[in-house]
Design a protein around this motif. Structure first.
Motif, short mmCIF file in Angstrom:
data_model
loop_
_atom_site.label_atom_id
_atom_site.label_comp_id
_atom_site.label_asym_id
_atom_site.label_seq_id
_atom_site.Cartn_x
_atom_site.Cartn_y
_atom_site.Cartn_z
N ARG A 69 0.81 -1.24 0.00
CA ARG A 69 0.00 0.00 0.00
C ARG A 69 0.83 1.27 0.00
O ARG A 69 0.31 2.34 0.31
CB ARG A 69 -0.96 0.02 1.19
CG ARG A 69 -1.72 -1.27 1.45
CD ARG A 69 -2.57 -1.72 0.30
NE ARG A 69 -2.99 -3.10 0.50
CZ ARG A 69 -3.21 -3.97 -0.47
NH1 ARG A 69 -3.06 -3.63 -1.73
NH2 ARG A 69 -3.57 -5.20 -0.20
N PRO A 72 -0.78 4.09 -2.61
CA PRO A 72 -1.93 4.92 -2.21
C PRO A 72 -1.63 5.81 -1.01
O PRO A 72 -2.13 6.94 -0.94
CB PRO A 72 -3.04 3.91 -1.91
CG PRO A 72 -2.40 2.58 -1.86
CD PRO A 72 -1.14 2.66 -2.68
N VAL A 73 -0.81 5.34 -0.08
CA VAL A 73 -0.46 6.22 1.05
C VAL A 73 0.35 7.40 0.53
O VAL A 73 0.09 8.56 0.87
CB VAL A 73 0.30 5.46 2.16
CG1 VAL A 73 0.71 6.43 3.27
CG2 VAL A 73 -0.54 4.34 2.75
N SER A 75 0.27 8.64 -2.41
CA SER A 75 -0.66 9.52 -3.15
C SER A 75 -1.40 10.43 -2.19
O SER A 75 -1.58 11.62 -2.46
CB SER A 75 -1.68 8.69 -3.94
OG SER A 75 -1.02 7.81 -4.83
N GLY A 76 -1.82 9.88 -1.05
CA GLY A 76 -2.50 10.69 -0.04
C GLY A 76 -1.59 11.76 0.51
O GLY A 76 -2.00 12.90 0.74
N VAL A 77 -0.32 11.41 0.70
CA VAL A 77 0.65 12.40 1.20
C VAL A 77 0.78 13.53 0.19
O VAL A 77 0.76 14.71 0.55
CB VAL A 77 2.03 11.73 1.45
CG1 VAL A 77 3.10 12.79 1.70
CG2 VAL A 77 1.95 10.76 2.62
N LEU A 79 -1.40 14.45 -2.11
CA LEU A 79 -2.63 15.25 -2.13
C LEU A 79 -2.70 16.15 -0.90
O LEU A 79 -3.17 17.27 -0.97
CB LEU A 79 -3.87 14.34 -2.16
CG LEU A 79 -4.11 13.49 -3.41
CD1 LEU A 79 -5.33 12.60 -3.23
CD2 LEU A 79 -4.27 14.35 -4.66
N GLY A 80 -2.20 15.65 0.22
CA GLY A 80 -2.26 16.41 1.47
C GLY A 80 -1.25 17.54 1.51
O GLY A 80 -1.55 18.63 2.00
N ASN A 81 -0.04 17.28 1.01
CA ASN A 81 0.97 18.33 1.01
C ASN A 81 1.83 18.21 -0.25
O ASN A 81 2.84 17.50 -0.27
CB ASN A 81 1.85 18.24 2.26
CG ASN A 81 2.86 19.38 2.33
OD1 ASN A 81 3.00 20.15 1.38
ND2 ASN A 81 3.55 19.48 3.46
N LEU A 84 5.82 18.64 -0.54
CA LEU A 84 6.81 17.62 -0.19
C LEU A 84 7.30 16.90 -1.45
O LEU A 84 6.53 16.69 -2.39
CB LEU A 84 6.19 16.58 0.76
CG LEU A 84 5.82 17.07 2.17
CD1 LEU A 84 4.97 16.01 2.87
CD2 LEU A 84 7.07 17.37 2.99
N MET A 267 -2.63 21.46 0.53
CA MET A 267 -3.88 21.36 1.29
C MET A 267 -3.64 21.46 2.80
O MET A 267 -4.42 22.06 3.53
CB MET A 267 -4.58 20.03 0.98
CG MET A 267 -4.90 19.79 -0.48
SD MET A 267 -5.84 21.12 -1.23
CE MET A 267 -7.43 20.89 -0.45
N SER A 268 -2.55 20.85 3.27
CA SER A 268 -2.32 20.85 4.72
C SER A 268 -1.97 22.24 5.24
O SER A 268 -1.99 22.48 6.44
CB SER A 268 -1.18 19.88 5.07
OG SER A 268 0.03 20.33 4.47
#
Lengths: 284, 588
Positions: A69, A72-73, A75-77, A79-81, A84, A267-268
């Motif tokens: 995984r 996807p993790v 990818s979330g990072v 999307l979140g920031n 980085l 986003m963060s």
């Protein structure tokens, strides 16, 4: 240029002596230093397996997640920031086996992520079972009569899957490998670097010597990474001649460039804003 | 027709436009100051099948869908055949008399046949729904102008050329009804009070946006998809990335990744998708990542009943993922509650750095109801955050604190690099699993994480204090959770009207279970009856496990449809006529 040593953590890698992953780690530290990145700007996200322990040995932000995984993790990072520099790492079992579905969709998605697969063609941490890149008829603990499944071709899969950067390296060629990483990290979009990273303990077939006798560099053969058909043809080479280098690169719009919510920055970091009451008009 | 309510059914096939008739009527009721409750019974088909919109509106709060109708708007023959006998004596069956027929047997319960010759009243057969709605407006004594406005809104932007023909059709329906039939004399008591009309899933979306959710991830799954749809159209302009993923494993993993960066993150699904998410729910528990997860339950097991309601996932959510980790599980009860609970879930996730799960079900998430204006200025608390790290000592992401909560930095902060690891780790996040396993550190870290539950329990016992609702000296206490709250409130009123003193007890905080508070609240009760939508009475079993209180009288439903109030009422009366089961309330 920064010193690669700033990317070394105070944890000594617990890989077996001679493991290909040492070369992967050192080259990645050198690449990040050469790119003048700072440790706090980097987030390395791994899955599970020997190679997925890499974030612990790398001085940056790190996430050690679940088997298969990491993408996807990661990818979330992103999307979140999106500020980085996000690098996902793992092994062939993690990425091409249990995580194969995410691999395909991450390429399509084209977030600006670098994905490094330490491909040793075996499951190491679980003590030597066949992996998706184990060659046919090779005997392993789980295939004592020989592996009946054909070997997955990650380069061809990445090309077919729409990866915007596809490369292969060899941990026995650390300088070349560091250059690949630099190109991959600089590349805007999803970049795959599949790395031959020999397992000294469980893969007695695909050894350093085995690779040294076979590999050649695409750039030495004037391969044009803009040429998709040529890349696909090179991806089919295996046996006596195995190419390393950049197979394909085609910069296209990244996911974050097209996502309207991300137009205002990471986003963060967005400040808190009360919801505009006009949103309730549709319910009146 | 003793109460000031109107009950309407709209029946037809998928594709007949039932939802748009139903939604328009719900808005018209709400704009005229009425309360609305509607439930749409449908199947997993895009065209055909049978869709049945059941709506009640009234000048006082309405709690459930109606069991009988004053007016049936039949959009096909099947709707007449299936529902004509459910129309009350004196009620009306509105139908297109060009295409359908009402036969004498349909009128056996005293309904009147109200055929509308659509070809004479409208330009196109497709306008039969508008004509019927116009006729409905007359019969239910509602202002035609409200319907005209609704038609303008529905067609004005997309197809302005059909606005006038539809308004004409509505007027024709209204006039035809006026000439041919009598009004019902419902005396609905219209007013100008403003109410919002929405479904539960929209409230999930609104709550998330009000809390400044920055990333929402999902894979399409009924009945959770309308959260995705609402956020897809409203998220980006309100600072929320909405990402459809390749599967629920990715949805959950992505939400964890986003939550790890400090962006507020949520994912939503139904039970089957949640089953796929579970490993990464545990990951959030281990990494101590704030994340909100919505499970909108539907009938199971397996693919089960995709478009039907059930409360069958309680134990799945309680047991999700291997090992033990702090989790908060909340079950909101009404649409307003969904909004406020969702917003607060983000605060809880941030404060306790753990996954917060919200259990809904198809009934709560998809039913339509009027709600009082929502306060969008929700409280926001990001928990303990370290915004910079200047010490020469390494930052400890998992610092062992008395509360168990370790102040977190957001990745990108200079000088505070660390790894958050899925393997057991020490205070710095360094894994302790591979080279040597370190029992004392494992014990310390386990206790640190689990200690967060104590704080969460104390806080939740204040925020959502479990208490009886209704008469303190009731003969019977109806116990439930989630979507059945509305039903229980309706039952309590009905029992009270019939002279039976009743109260209700709703369990909202499922984990950490507020055992002491629940025991204290229930200790005075004379007779407990559990009402829930599943086969094994999961909440009664959880209650017994956590408190020793054993509720033997249970009313359970697992056919996929919501409880029918009159049936529940009969069951309660039957239970009350029996001698109390021993141990109905266990000693403390």
């Amino acid at each position: 240029m920064a010193d690669a040593a700033v990317f070394k953590s105070d944890i000594k890698p617990d890989w077996c002596p001679g493991c290909g992953d040492f070369g992967v780690l050192n080259s990645l530290q050198k690449a990040c230093a050469d790119l003048n990145l700072e440790p706090h700007q980097v987030m390395i996200v791994s899955g599970i397996g020997c190679s997925s322990n890499l974030p612990g040995f790398f001085n940056s932000y790190g996430l050690h997640t679940l088997h298969g995984r990491s993408l996807p993790v990661a990818s979330g990072v992103k999307l979140g920031n999106s500020d980085l520099t996000v690098i996902a790492t793992g092994g062939d079992g993690d990425g091409y086996g249990i995580g194969a579905g995410h691999f395909v969709h991450s390429m399509r998605r084209n977030l600006d992520i670098t994905y490094i697969v330490m491909d040793n063609q075996i499951y190491g941490l679980t003590t030597g079972q066949a992996s998706p890149t184990t060659e046919r008829m090779i005997k392993t603990k789980s295939t004592p009569q020989g592996n009946l499944e054909s070997q997955l071709n990650p380069i061809a899969l990445a090309l077919a899957g729409g990866a915007s950067f596809v490369a292969r390296g060899f941990s026995g060629e650390p300088t070349h490998l560091a250059e690949l990483y630099k190109q991959a990290i600089r590349h805007k979009g999803f970049a795959l670097v599949d790395v031959f990273s020999p397992c000294m303990t469980y893969n007695k077939n695909n050894t350093y010597t085995w690779f040294k006798e076979r590999i050649y560099k695409l750039e030495d053969q004037r391969h044009d990474p803009k040429n998709f058909e040529a890349a696909m043809a090179r991806s089919q080479e295996w046996g006596t001649q195995i190419p390393i280098g950049v197979f394909y690169q085609n910069e296209r719009m990244t996911y974050e460039e097209g996502e309207p919510a991300m137009a205002h920055g990471a986003m963060s970091k967005l400040p808190f804003k009360p919801l505009d009451p006009s949103i309730l008009l549709e319910f009146v | 027709m003793k109460r000031k309510t109107v009950s309407v059914w709209v029946g037809g096939a998928a594709g007949d436009g039932i939802a748009s008739v139903g939604e328009s009527l719900a808005k018209i009721f709400a704009r005229n100051g009425l309360h609305v409750y509607a439930y749409n019974s449908y199947q997993s088909v895009i065209r055909g099948g049978h869709v049945w919109w059941q709506m009640r509106a009234g000048s006082e709060k309405v709690y459930t869908q109606p069991e009988t109708a004053h007016i049936l708007i039949a959009l096909n023959q099947d709707a007449i055949d299936q529902h004509a006998l459910g129309v009350e004596t004196g009620g009306a069956i509105l139908f297109n008399s060009d295409r359908m027929q009402v036969r004498p047997e349909h009128l056996a319960h005293g309904a009147q046949s109200c055929g509308l010759p659509i070809s004479k009243l409208a330009k196109l057969p497709i306008m039969q729904n508008t004509v019927a709605t116009g006729a409905f407006m007359y019969l239910a004594e509602l202002p035609l102008g409200s319907l005209e406005k609704a038609l303008e809104e529905r067609f004005g932007k997309k197809k302005p050329e059909v606005v006038q023909p539809n308004i004409d059709a509505a007027r024709a329906g209204y006039e035809f009804a006026k000439q041919n039939w009598k009004q019902f004399g419902l005396g609905l008591g219209l007013s100008k009070t403003q109410r919002l009309v929405m479904i539960g899933n929209q409230a999930f979306g609104l709550g998330a946006l009000a809390a400044n959710c920055r990333v929402y991830t999902a894979y399409p799954m009924t009945p959770a998809s309308s959260i995705l749809h609402f956020l897809a159209s409203n998220g980006p302009k309100n600072g929320c990335v909405v990402k459809q993923c390749e599967d629920e494993i990715a949805s959950m993993a992505m939400a964890v990744g986003a939550g790890q960066t400090g962006a507020r993150a949520m994912t939503g699904t139904s039970g089957g998708g949640f089953a796929l998410m579970t490993e990464a729910v545990g990951l959030a528990g281990m990494l101590e990542t704030p994340v909100v997860i919505v499970n909108v339950q539907r009938g199971g097991p397996s693919t089960g009943l995709p478009t039907k309601t059930e409360q069958g996932d309680l134990f799945q959510v309680l047991g999700a993922s291997q090992g033990e980790y702090p989790r908060i599980i909340l079950a909101p009860q009404t649409i307003e509650d969904v909004f406020y609970t969702t917003a607060e879930a983000f605060n809880l996730a941030d404060r306790y750095q753990c996954p917060v799960l919200i259990l809904s079900d198809l009934l709560l998430s998809e039913h339509t109801e009027t709600v009082d204006p929502l306060d969008l200025n929700v409280k926001v608390d990001r928990g303990e955050i370290v915004s910079e790290w200047t010490s020469s000592e390494p930052y400890k992401r998992y610092l062992n604190t008395p509360s168990g909560v370790s102040p977190r930095v957001f990745p990108g902060t200079r000088n505070a690099q660390h790894v958050s690891a899925s393997d057991e780790h020490d205070e710095r996040g360094i894994v302790i699993s591979d080279v040597f396993t370190d029992p004392p550190t494992r014990k310390m870290m386990m206790e640190k994480r689990m200690r967060k539950i104590d704080g969460a329990r104390k806080e939740l016992a204040k925020t959502y204090a479990p208490k009886l609702e209704g008469s303190p000296d009731a003969e019977v206490t109806l116990v439930g959770w989630g979507s059945t709250a509305n039903l229980l409130r309706a039952m309590m009123r009905r029992l009270e009207e019939e002279g039976v003193r009743a109260n209700i007890f709703l369990i909202k905080v499922i984990a950490p279970f507020l055992g002491d508070d629940v025991t204290a609240a229930l200790s005075t009760c004379k007779r407990l009856v559990m009402i829930e939508s599943n086969f094994t009475s999961q909440m009664a079993r959880l209650l017994r496990m956590e408190t020793g209180i054993h509720i033997k009288d249970r009313i359970l439903k697992y056919d996929g449809e919501p409880f029918v109030p009159s049936e529940v009422y009969k069951e309660i009366k039957k239970i009350l006529a029996r001698a109390p089961a021993r141990e109905a309330v266990a000693p403390r």
